[in-house]
Design a protein around this motif. Structure first.
Motif, PDB file in Angstrom:
ATOM      1  N   TYR A  56     -27.580 165.581 -37.011  1.00  0.00           N
ATOM      2  CA  TYR A  56     -27.563 165.208 -38.415  1.00  0.00           C
ATOM      3  C   TYR A  56     -26.141 165.175 -38.968  1.00  0.00           C
ATOM      4  CZ  TYR A  56     -32.567 166.238 -38.401  1.00  0.00           C
ATOM      5  OH  TYR A  56     -33.909 166.238 -38.123  1.00  0.00           O
ATOM      6  N   ASP A  58     -23.538 166.165 -41.791  1.00  0.00           N
ATOM      7  CA  ASP A  58     -23.454 167.396 -42.586  1.00  0.00           C
ATOM      8  C   ASP A  58     -24.048 167.214 -43.980  1.00  0.00           C
ATOM      9  OD1 ASP A  58     -20.216 168.448 -41.252  1.00  0.00           O
ATOM     10  OD2 ASP A  58     -22.265 168.727 -40.492  1.00  0.00           O
ATOM     11  N   LYS A  61     -27.992 167.731 -43.705  1.00  0.00           N
ATOM     12  CA  LYS A  61     -28.577 168.875 -42.980  1.00  0.00           C
ATOM     13  C   LYS A  61     -29.366 169.766 -43.925  1.00  0.00           C
ATOM     14  CE  LYS A  61     -25.353 169.344 -39.116  1.00  0.00           C
ATOM     15  NZ  LYS A  61     -24.261 170.157 -38.526  1.00  0.00           N
TER      16      LYS A  61
END
Length: 122
Positions: A56, A58, A61
């Motif tokens: 993912y 950042d 996430k």
């Protein structure tokens, strides 16, 4: 020939949820979601490989989840706690190479869908 068809976009208020779907026809090993906002570069959101290993960005996430249903040849992106900055055209992407899923670099993916718009209002 690999074809990808996205669906599920729409308008939602901040804090809401949207689930995107992408039906993939053809043989692929790496799958991902990208997004592109107006006047911005296309950026990777999440990827998943044939074994289900995910990656993912950042910025998403803990809010977004990528998954796949092998029986239905469908890729999903569940987006929760949406923010106005998540507003973008979302694209499904795929490639027959397995290691491509380790990256969220657009140029590594050979197959693309037409995109579906997600708009988040404050």
């Amino acid at each position: 020939q690999v074809q990808l068809v996205e669906s599920g976009g729409g308008s939602v208020q901040a804090g809401g949820s949207v689930r995107l779907s992408c039906v993939i026809s053809g043989f692929v090993n790496s799958m991902a979601w990208f997004r592109q906002a107006p006047e911005k570069e296309r950026e990777g959101v999440a990827s998943i490989d044939v074994w289900g290993i995910t990656r993912y960005a950042d910025s998403v996430k803990g809010r977004f989840t990528i998954s796949k249903d092998n029986a239905k040849n469908t890729l999903f992106l569940q987006m929760n706690s949406l923010k106005p900055e998540d507003t973008a055209m979302y694209y499904c992407a795929a490639d027959f190479r397995r290691l491509v899923s380790k990256t969220l670099v657009p140029t590594e993916y050979g197959y693309w869908g037409q995109g579906t718009q997600v708009t988040v209002s404050s």
